[in-house]
Design an enzyme around this catalytic site. Structure first.
Site, PDB file in Angstrom:
ATOM      1  N   SER A 273       0.826  -1.205   0.000  1.00  0.00           N
ATOM      2  CA  SER A 273       0.000   0.000   0.000  1.00  0.00           C
ATOM      3  C   SER A 273       0.863   1.259   0.000  1.00  0.00           C
ATOM      4  O   SER A 273       2.045   1.220  -0.345  1.00  0.00           O
ATOM      5  CB  SER A 273      -0.945  -0.017   1.205  1.00  0.00           C
ATOM      6  OG  SER A 273      -0.209  -0.149   2.401  1.00  0.00           O
TER       7      SER A 273
ATOM      8  N   GLY B 298       2.245   3.283   2.316  1.00  0.00           N
ATOM      9  CA  GLY B 298       3.452   3.370   3.144  1.00  0.00           C
ATOM     10  C   GLY B 298       4.641   2.667   2.521  1.00  0.00           C
ATOM     11  O   GLY B 298       5.744   3.227   2.430  1.00  0.00           O
ATOM     12  N   GLU B 299       4.442   1.428   2.078  1.00  0.00           N
ATOM     13  CA  GLU B 299       5.526   0.668   1.457  1.00  0.00           C
ATOM     14  C   GLU B 299       5.946   1.286   0.123  1.00  0.00           C
ATOM     15  O   GLU B 299       7.121   1.260  -0.247  1.00  0.00           O
ATOM     16  CB  GLU B 299       5.097  -0.787   1.231  1.00  0.00           C
ATOM     17  CG  GLU B 299       4.867  -1.588   2.497  1.00  0.00           C
ATOM     18  CD  GLU B 299       3.444  -1.447   3.003  1.00  0.00           C
ATOM     19  OE1 GLU B 299       2.713  -0.552   2.520  1.00  0.00           O
ATOM     20  OE2 GLU B 299       3.051  -2.230   3.890  1.00  0.00           O
ATOM     21  N   THR B 300       4.971   1.858  -0.593  1.00  0.00           N
ATOM     22  CA  THR B 300       5.275   2.458  -1.893  1.00  0.00           C
ATOM     23  C   THR B 300       6.148   3.695  -1.734  1.00  0.00           C
ATOM     24  O   THR B 300       7.025   3.959  -2.562  1.00  0.00           O
ATOM     25  CB  THR B 300       3.972   2.814  -2.641  1.00  0.00           C
ATOM     26  OG1 THR B 300       3.157   1.637  -2.731  1.00  0.00           O
ATOM     27  CG2 THR B 300       4.263   3.317  -4.039  1.00  0.00           C
TER      28      THR B 300
ATOM     29  N   ALA C 289       9.508   2.428  -1.358  1.00  0.00           N
ATOM     30  CA  ALA C 289       9.976   1.970  -2.670  1.00  0.00           C
ATOM     31  C   ALA C 289      10.453   3.147  -3.514  1.00  0.00           C
ATOM     32  O   ALA C 289      11.455   3.049  -4.235  1.00  0.00           O
ATOM     33  CB  ALA C 289       8.861   1.214  -3.390  1.00  0.00           C
TER      34      ALA C 289
END
Length: 446
Positions: free
Chosen positions: A77, A79-81, A84
């Site tokens: 989602s 946060g992880e993106t 990234a």
């Protein structure tokens, strides 16, 4: 973490047991293809999928693969993106002929990676061997960075079989997953063993995985990429001395109104925030609450005199609530506000959001006691008194009132938090250099 050696260790061949389990899982995932179509249709109807991109879920795309090495970053989602993106910007800066492929699981995450040169976004394929294999045959990535807890068996095993090095970033395992892993210890140990290396900011996770023999010793401690904003990766200019410049840029959005900001507020937290605003308004005339809901479409029971940003409503003298129900504007409000209440931490259903985003903009943070999704991040600020922990609604109200009546207190708190933030940046940028060097080694070999 060893910054001197960039060579990734060879991955051992999976055991007969693991290959047998994966064969059964693969057969099951192929048999579940009709179910994946039903899931896709339901998600489309619920507006959780983009009609133009739903084909990505089946490994199909109309995007032309560019000529040159592709580094694949897989996130879930928003946060992880964002994490990234930090890696992506660093790689693009250091490797001019490379491209970045970012796959995500949610529709919201795609909004922050679209229309960026040399970055391609795709929705992640469903974990059926047919779709995953189609994905790899088309994109042929040089290596893969898997963010946090995104560990789908077919996705990882097919990457391994296609000789794509797997690197785990901010590796996270929930307590529920740990209990599940204990039941199938051998299988999950080998699944993690498909990675060339995994990095985690959590000593607890590293110690548990090492003790349980997961990953065969390939778990290393690293800084958390939650501490860095993608927009600062290439510049790396943050220092405590710059706080004065950050603070001087603050301006009032609404002249004539004293206001406070509540950001990333979950549905279950909104009634609490509205009650605090009602109580404070009795003591402070013309007080305005700027509310940024986590999910704007899930709560509609606002007071009659509410102004909405999506409708471009004007702020009148009697307006006490301004709802920011648009996307991509949160940073603007952090830049203008002297402090904010950060949601996702006031009730147990939350778990905490990234407090680096407001802190980096010179915005002091008040939060609740529920931050189990990112304890290391919050603890670093709490220990240095760089964030305010409100254990109950009464305390939360008092802190907000104090900052409103004595603005200098919020400035002092903002500066303290900014200093903690800056102290983390050197180590993080060294970590990003290391990640970039891994990519260079892999690209040269291929």
């Amino acid at each position: 973490m060893n910054h001197h050696s960039h060579t990734l260790p060879p991955r051992p061949a999976p055991s007969l047991f693991f290959r047998s389990v994966m064969k059964l899982y693969s057969i099951f995932s192929v048999g579940a293809i009709p179910l994946f179509w039903i899931i896709a249709k339901k998600r489309l109807n619920a507006k959780k999928e983009d009609p133009k991109k739903v084909q990505h879920r089946f490994g199909i795309t109309n995007v032309q693969r560019p000529k040159g090495p592709i580094i694949w970053l897989h996130a879930a989602s928003i946060g992880e993106t964002r994490m990234a993106l930090s890696i992506a910007y660093k790689i693009l800066q250091d490797h001019e002929k490379s491209y970045i492929l970012i796959t995500t699981q949610t529709l919201g995450a795609q909004t922050i990676v679209e229309n960026i040169p040399r970055i391609i976004h795709q929705m992640a394929p469903f974990d059926s061997r047919v779709y995953v294999k189609r994905f790899f045959l088309y994109w042929r990535p040089s290596c893969a960075f898997i963010l946090e807890s995104e560990r789908w068996p077919n996705l990882l095993y097919e990457a391994f079989k296609h000789h794509i090095p797997l690197i785990g970033i901010n590796t996270h395992v929930s307590e529920k997953s740990l209990r599940r892993w204990s039941i199938l210890k051998l299988f999950f140990s080998e699944l993690l063993g498909l990675f060339s290396v995994c990095f985690t900011p959590s000593k607890k996770i590293k110690e548990y995985l090492m003790h349980a023999s997961f990953g065969k010793g390939l778990i290393h401690l690293s800084p958390s990429l939650k501490y860095v904003l993608p927009s600062t990766v290439c510049a790396n200019t943050h220092s405590p001395e710059k706080f004065s410049s950050v603070w001087s840029k603050k301006k009032s959005f609404f002249k004539g109104h004293l206001y406070w900001l509540a950001s990333c507020i979950h549905v279950c937290e909104i009634p609490i925030i509205l009650k605090i605003q009602k109580n404070l308004s009795k003591q402070i005339p013309n007080l305005l609450l700027i509310l940024i809901p986590r999910h704007p479409d899930r709560f509609t029971d606002f007071p009659k005199n509410t102004a909405y940003r999506s409708k471009e409503d004007c702020i009148l003298e009697k307006t006490s609530l301004y709802v920011v129900d648009t996307f991509g504007e949160t940073q603007k409000f952090y830049q203008s506000a002297s402090f904010c209440v950060l949601g996702g931490s006031i009730t147990p259903e939350g778990g905490g959001h990234n407090l680096i985003e407001p802190v980096a903009e010179g915005c002091a943070v008040i939060h609740g006691p529920y931050f189990h999704h990112c304890p290391e991040l919050y603890s670093a600020f709490i220990e240095k008194k760089a964030s305010y922990l409100a254990k109950d609604v009464q305390t939360l109200t008092k802190i907000i009132q104090n900052f409103l009546i004595i603005p200098q207190n919020s400035k002092i708190q903002s500066q303290r938090a900014y200093e903690v933030y800056c102290s983390t940046q050197e180590e993080i940028h060294s970590y990003l250099d290391y990640i970039s060097s891994i990519c260079k080694e892999i690209i040269v070999k291929k």
